[in-house]
Design a protein around this motif. Structure first.
Motif: not given
Length: 231
Positions: A56-57, A86-87, A103-106, A111-114
């Motif tokens: 996490d940032i 933070r996007d 870089y993946l935004v919350k 499934a996308e993270l995996l």
């Protein structure tokens, strides 16, 4: 030497989110260490070996960007995926310029993270991620089919048994305490009043060792369990 092919570090200060992510990754067979603040995350990164770090940032103590920058200077950098709310373009650019691989935004779908984690492992560690089998003695675990065989006999495993056996095989010869097993497989602080670890190991041992002359799973009395071939 222990293989680190699927050992991940997750640094996430939101405990609920961290528990959810770590649980999902462990169910997929990954070994996961979790830190809930920046200093602990940096300590893990500087002292342990990981194939990938999920940072996490916005973290207490030290932010994720500083963790990455410090680890780079110490030459301790696995593949890095930033996971953050933070996007802004500036944040993404700075993270990538520091050496982040993705870089993946919350909010995000697990499934996308995996999928991104697996893609990074393939791209950043092509030799390691090509590993498909773990073997000790006449026991083989196929990481693609989640199937175990011993002396050419197929052994049916539940997802939890697969994760437990993979952990044992990746750390063969190393005594794993009940606390380590509980944290890696259930994501819980070990409660000495529960026998969940002993029950899980017992069930796995029945499947792996019951019909075998040479036992592989051994009890280290008062400490934990170890997978090793008998001399």
């Amino acid at each position: 030497m222990t293989s680190n092919a699927t050992k991940l570090l997750l640094v996430e200060d939101q405990e609920t989110a961290a528990t959810y992510i770590a649980k999902g990754l462990r169910e997929e067979g990954f070994v996961v260490d979790v830190a809930y603040n920046g200093p602990d995350g940096l300590h893990y990164l500087l002292t342990e070996e990981y194939s990938l770090a999920i940072l996490d940032i916005m973290l207490p103590g030290i932010d994720g960007l500083t963790i990455l920058e410090t680890a780079k200077k110490a030459d301790r950098t696995p593949a890095v995926l930033f996971l953050t709310a933070r996007d802004g373009v500036e944040d993404r650019v700075r993270g990538l310029e520091l050496g982040a691989d993705d870089y993946l935004v919350k909010p995000f779908a697990f499934a996308e993270l995996l999928a991104r984690i697996r893609a990074l492992l393939r791209r950043c560690s092509p030799i390691i991620s090509a590993e498909t089998d773990l073997t000790i003695g006449d026991l083989t675990l196929n990481l693609l089919t989640h199937q175990a065989t011993r002396a050419d006999k197929v052994i049916d495993l539940t997802p939890k048994e697969f994760a437990l056996l993979q952990l044992f095989m990746r750390r063969k010869g190393e005594v794993l305490t009940r606390t380590v097993l509980a944290e890696q497989l259930w994501g819980i602080n070990f409660d000495c009043d529960t026998n969940v670890v002993d029950v899980a190991v017992s069930r796995l041992r029945i499947k792996i060792d019951a019909d075998a002359t040479h036992k592989l799973i051994h009890t280290q009395r008062g400490v934990g369990y170890v997978l090793k071939a008998e001399e």
